[in-house]
Write a protein that holds these residues in place. Structure first.
Motif, PDB file in Angstrom:
ATOM      1  N   GLY A   1      66.577  25.170 -52.386  1.00  0.00           N
ATOM      2  CA  GLY A   1      65.167  25.168 -53.137  1.00  0.00           C
ATOM      3  C   GLY A   1      64.645  24.159 -54.054  1.00  0.00           C
ATOM      4  O   GLY A   1      65.640  23.296 -54.355  1.00  0.00           O
ATOM      5  N   THR A   2      63.672  24.072 -54.523  1.00  0.00           N
ATOM      6  CA  THR A   2      62.991  22.987 -55.395  1.00  0.00           C
ATOM      7  C   THR A   2      63.920  22.861 -56.473  1.00  0.00           C
ATOM      8  O   THR A   2      64.098  21.658 -56.902  1.00  0.00           O
TER       9      THR A   2
ATOM     10  N   GLU B   1      58.973  22.417 -45.812  1.00  0.00           N
ATOM     11  CA  GLU B   1      59.293  23.237 -46.839  1.00  0.00           C
ATOM     12  C   GLU B   1      60.526  24.122 -46.473  1.00  0.00           C
ATOM     13  O   GLU B   1      61.086  24.319 -47.502  1.00  0.00           O
ATOM     14  N   ASP B   2      60.772  24.491 -45.337  1.00  0.00           N
ATOM     15  CA  ASP B   2      61.945  25.281 -44.911  1.00  0.00           C
ATOM     16  C   ASP B   2      63.146  24.273 -45.329  1.00  0.00           C
ATOM     17  O   ASP B   2      64.180  24.903 -45.466  1.00  0.00           O
ATOM     18  N   LEU B   3      63.140  23.021 -45.038  1.00  0.00           N
ATOM     19  CA  LEU B   3      64.161  22.392 -45.274  1.00  0.00           C
ATOM     20  C   LEU B   3      64.596  22.344 -46.675  1.00  0.00           C
ATOM     21  O   LEU B   3      65.834  22.295 -47.033  1.00  0.00           O
TER      22      LEU B   3
ATOM     23  N   PRO C   1      70.084  21.259 -40.609  1.00  0.00           N
ATOM     24  CA  PRO C   1      69.191  22.182 -40.218  1.00  0.00           C
ATOM     25  C   PRO C   1      69.442  23.304 -39.164  1.00  0.00           C
ATOM     26  O   PRO C   1      70.118  22.517 -38.388  1.00  0.00           O
ATOM     27  N   THR C   2      68.778  24.328 -39.032  1.00  0.00           N
ATOM     28  CA  THR C   2      68.905  25.159 -37.819  1.00  0.00           C
ATOM     29  C   THR C   2      67.645  25.283 -37.241  1.00  0.00           C
ATOM     30  O   THR C   2      66.653  24.726 -37.561  1.00  0.00           O
TER      31      THR C   2
ATOM     32  N   GLY D   1      63.925  24.633 -48.563  1.00  0.00           N
ATOM     33  CA  GLY D   1      64.486  26.010 -49.011  1.00  0.00           C
ATOM     34  C   GLY D   1      66.029  26.051 -48.574  1.00  0.00           C
ATOM     35  O   GLY D   1      67.040  26.458 -49.077  1.00  0.00           O
ATOM     36  N   GLN D   2      66.430  25.374 -47.363  1.00  0.00           N
ATOM     37  CA  GLN D   2      67.805  25.088 -46.713  1.00  0.00           C
ATOM     38  C   GLN D   2      68.825  24.311 -47.870  1.00  0.00           C
ATOM     39  O   GLN D   2      70.010  24.654 -47.650  1.00  0.00           O
TER      40      GLN D   2
ATOM     41  N   ILE E   1      62.053  21.885 -37.785  1.00  0.00           N
ATOM     42  CA  ILE E   1      62.051  22.673 -38.956  1.00  0.00           C
ATOM     43  C   ILE E   1      60.789  22.291 -39.718  1.00  0.00           C
ATOM     44  O   ILE E   1      60.211  21.005 -39.792  1.00  0.00           O
ATOM     45  N   ARG E   2      60.062  23.036 -40.650  1.00  0.00           N
ATOM     46  CA  ARG E   2      59.001  22.618 -41.626  1.00  0.00           C
ATOM     47  C   ARG E   2      59.736  21.814 -42.665  1.00  0.00           C
ATOM     48  O   ARG E   2      60.692  22.316 -43.303  1.00  0.00           O
TER      49      ARG E   2
ATOM     50  N   ASP F   1      56.220  20.155 -38.055  1.00  0.00           N
ATOM     51  CA  ASP F   1      57.476  20.262 -38.035  1.00  0.00           C
ATOM     52  C   ASP F   1      58.282  18.988 -37.862  1.00  0.00           C
ATOM     53  O   ASP F   1      57.960  17.962 -37.277  1.00  0.00           O
TER      54      ASP F   1
END
Length: 116
Positions: free
Chosen positions: A39-40, A31-33, A23-24, A35-36, A28-29, A3
């Protein structure tokens, strides 16, 4: 991957988008960042547009977002995220060639003091 703390996530998010995403959560991982950030594909399109305009991507992170973060830590986190967005091309693995006559001659040579 482990994380990422929120301050580092904000800095990486800025580097990828040029904005200041918040970020929430406490951590945060990576990958999730992404996504926030939409996305890629969205980040990849942003990177292409920025590069086409002749600007640097990832964006330089302003000092207020770098405060308290180690330079190496920040650089490594941005590079990991960048590789998720824009992976480096794979290169074929080259096989070692068999030694030729010169290589074999060099392998047989030893200094005068060797083996005494």
């Amino acid at each position: 991957m482990s994380d990422v703390d929120p301050a580092l996530a904000r800095a990486v998010g800025y580097a990828l988008t040029g904005g200041d995403p918040a970020p929430t959560g406490p951590a945060i991982r990576p990958e999730d960042l992404i996504g926030q950030l939409g996305g890629t594909e969205r980040v990849r399109a942003h990177a292409a547009a920025v590069r086409a305009a002749g600007e640097p991507w990832p964006h330089p992170v302003p000092p207020e977002l770098r405060s308290g973060l180690g330079a190496a830590q920040l650089h490594a986190a941005i590079e990991r995220a960048r590789q998720q967005i824009d992976p480096p091309p794979s290169r074929p693995v080259r096989r070692a060639a068999a030694p030729d006559a010169d290589d074999l001659r060099l392998l047989r040579e030893v200094p005068p003091h060797h083996g005494d």
